[in-house]
Design a protein around this motif. Structure first.
Motif, short mmCIF file in Angstrom:
data_model
loop_
_atom_site.label_atom_id
_atom_site.label_comp_id
_atom_site.label_asym_id
_atom_site.label_seq_id
_atom_site.Cartn_x
_atom_site.Cartn_y
_atom_site.Cartn_z
N ALA A 60 0.83 -1.21 0.00
CA ALA A 60 0.00 0.00 0.00
C ALA A 60 0.86 1.26 0.00
CB ALA A 60 -0.92 -0.01 1.22
N LEU A 61 1.94 1.25 0.77
CA LEU A 61 2.83 2.41 0.82
C LEU A 61 3.48 2.66 -0.54
CD1 LEU A 61 4.27 4.64 2.41
CD2 LEU A 61 6.01 2.93 3.05
N LEU A 62 3.94 1.61 -1.18
CA LEU A 62 4.57 1.76 -2.49
C LEU A 62 3.58 2.29 -3.52
CD1 LEU A 62 6.66 -1.55 -2.63
CD2 LEU A 62 7.54 0.77 -2.29
N LEU A 63 2.38 1.73 -3.55
CA LEU A 63 1.35 2.19 -4.49
C LEU A 63 0.92 3.62 -4.18
CD1 LEU A 63 -0.88 -1.02 -4.75
CD2 LEU A 63 0.68 -0.13 -6.49
N GLY A 64 0.86 3.95 -2.90
CA GLY A 64 0.47 5.30 -2.52
C GLY A 64 1.48 6.34 -2.96
N LEU A 65 2.76 6.04 -2.78
CA LEU A 65 3.81 6.97 -3.21
C LEU A 65 3.81 7.14 -4.72
CD1 LEU A 65 6.72 5.80 -0.86
CD2 LEU A 65 5.42 7.93 -0.69
N LEU A 66 3.61 6.05 -5.45
CA LEU A 66 3.57 6.12 -6.91
C LEU A 66 2.37 6.95 -7.37
CD1 LEU A 66 4.60 5.21 -9.69
CD2 LEU A 66 3.20 3.15 -9.45
N THR A 67 1.21 6.72 -6.77
CA THR A 67 0.00 7.46 -7.14
C THR A 67 0.16 8.94 -6.82
OG1 THR A 67 -1.32 5.50 -6.65
CG2 THR A 67 -2.49 7.58 -6.86
N THR A 68 0.79 9.26 -5.71
CA THR A 68 1.03 10.66 -5.34
C THR A 68 1.87 11.36 -6.39
OG1 THR A 68 0.84 10.22 -2.97
CG2 THR A 68 2.08 12.18 -3.62
N ALA A 69 2.95 10.71 -6.80
CA ALA A 69 3.84 11.31 -7.80
C ALA A 69 3.11 11.56 -9.11
CB ALA A 69 5.06 10.41 -8.02
N VAL A 70 2.32 10.58 -9.53
CA VAL A 70 1.58 10.72 -10.79
C VAL A 70 0.57 11.85 -10.68
CG1 VAL A 70 -0.09 9.60 -12.32
CG2 VAL A 70 1.90 8.32 -11.49
#
Length: 459
Positions: free
Chosen positions: A112-122
């Motif tokens: 979840a943390l990895l996906l959240g950071l990626l989504t934030t950047a996008v």
């Protein structure tokens, strides 16, 4: 089926053990009622934002509407983080390996943390492009971009809330996520008031307040899970194999979610094509259907946790008893809510609009959707049963089949149904009736068999 020592070769050969109905009901409601409170947290966040931003102006509110829809769509796509961790944790805990269950939940939280950071950047980088691509008017674009960029840093917190909540549900704890959700909603009010009005940040302040509240919720739930993990000696470091396993388990559930989103978008598109009256009335019915879905989904969450736990323990009798009783609760709750829709539609519609044509269309469509809610209750619960069993691959294929069944029906309404009450009634007969019925058939056929009943710690 399963190589677990002591597990039966064929669950159909195991008679259902007698279960005190009152005790089973108590456990179902103990899980479902707090789950319902936690489910409404995200809509409450958006409602609070809308009330406060609405006083800033029409363009600001429109910008919030667009960007919040994009964010809730993203969160909806990643809801598998909650479902997959619930199933994995519940099964392992039921098998007697609490440490492995908590460890599986922690791996889901790292994902979840990895996906959240990626989504934030996008979201931060692509905000102007996404908002413009959605067709936002020039006056709305800056406000939509501001909200998206300032709220996007809360995405890791939002997704961690999903994964941590799923872990706690797998541990049969739905009370903690409810308490944290209430605290998050209250803090969101204070933060938004401070940033929007105190610091005069406008829509950006609303996004920042929401991001901080979501992050706080994520941290609070993480601390609860980690405290329990330390107490039983679980390693808190990320494990690549566990993270990959969590992603693999979640992928079919994400496909299932996308098929549901596709059906919802098709329904909105058809309502739009039927004219302004149908579209406005559809919004009324859709809001009410969403509220009913929260109640039914709370029962599905109870089913997820209890089914996963029962399968992990190899207790087929308990699994069958839980499924049967949850189905009774789901269809019964759907029938009661449906009657309220049918009887109360003429009183509910005026709360949303003064337009007499919209009122009539909404009232008629509420009656049609209400007639479909017992089927929806059955569907929601069986979804929860199969998710709790870790049967995501079947649910993904079933979702694709039901979407293929529904799209021609939606097109037929678009092509031949009239505007107004009749057209919207046909649309809700297609969505609430035919679409839900096709889901009931696909999940019901699966639940009648035994392939989903894999016993023991692994699937």
């Amino acid at each position: 089926m399963d190589d677990t020592p002591g597990a039966p070769d064929n669950p159909e050969e195991v008679p259902e053990a007698p279960r005190p109905r009152r005790s089973l009901d108590r456990q179902i409601l103990t899980l479902a009622i707090p789950a319902l409170g936690a489910l409404v947290a995200e809509p409450v966040f958006i409602l609070i934002d809308s009330v406060m931003v609405g006083h800033l102006g029409t363009a600001e509110l429109a910008g919030l509407s667009l960007s919040s829809t994009l964010l809730t769509t993203a969160v909806g796509i990643f809801v598998f983080l909650a479902y997959a961790t619930t199933a994995a944790t519940a099964r392992l805990v039921g098998a007697g390996d609490r440490a492995a269950g908590v460890s599986a939940g922690i791996d889901g939280m790292w994902l979840a943390l990895l996906l959240g950071l990626l989504t934030t950047a996008v979201a931060i980088v692509g905000a102007p492009w996404v908002v413009t691509a959605m067709g936002a008017p020039e006056s709305v674009v800056p406000h939509a971009v501001d909200y998206l960029r300032y709220s996007a840093p809360g995405m890791p917190g939002m997704l961690l809330v999903l994964a941590a909540t799923g872990t706690l549900r797998g541990l049969l704890d739905t009370r903690t996520p409810f308490v944290v959700a209430v605290a998050g909603a209250l803090s969101n009010i204070a933060l938004n008031a401070f940033f929007i009005y105190g610091l005069d940040m406008g829509v950006a302040g609303s996004g920042l307040g929401t991001a901080l509240a979501q992050t706080g919720m994520g941290v609070a739930l993480i601390l609860v899970v980690l405290r329990g993990a330390r107490g039983i000696g679980v390693d808190l470091r990320p494990h690549l194999g566990g993270i990959v396993a969590a992603a693999r388990a979640g992928t079919p559930l994400m496909v299932r979610t996308l098929t549901l989103r596709g059906a919802i978008l098709a329904t909105v598109a058809v309502a739009t094509s039927l004219g302004a009256v149908s579209l406005a009335a559809h919004q009324v019915v859709n809001v009410m259907w969403g509220l009913a879905a929260f109640a039914l989904d709370a029962l599905a969450i109870a089913a997820q946790a209890m089914i996963g736990n029962g399968l992990g323990a190899g207790d087929v009798g308990r699994v069958r008893a839980v499924m049967r009783r949850c189905l009774q609760w789901g269809t019964g709750a759907g029938a009661v809510i449906g009657l309220l829709f049918a009887a109360g539609g003429w009183f509910l519609a005026p709360l949303f609009t003064a337009d007499p044509d919209v009122r009539v269309a909404a009232a008629v469509a509420l009656a049609v959707s209400g007639a479909c809610l017992p089927i929806a209750g059955w569907v929601y619960v069986l979804d929860g049963v199969l998710i709790g069993a870790g049967d995501g691959r079947y649910l993904a294929w079933a979702g694709l089949v039901t979407l293929v069944v529904y799209l021609p029906l939606a097109w037929a309404v678009h092509a031949w149904a009239p505007d107004g009450a009749a057209g919207l009634a046909w649309l809700w007969a297609a969505f609430g009736g035919a679409f839900m019925l096709s889901r009931a058939v696909t999940t019901g056929l699966r639940a009648r068999g035994t392939h989903w009943m894999v016993l023991g710690a692994g699937r």
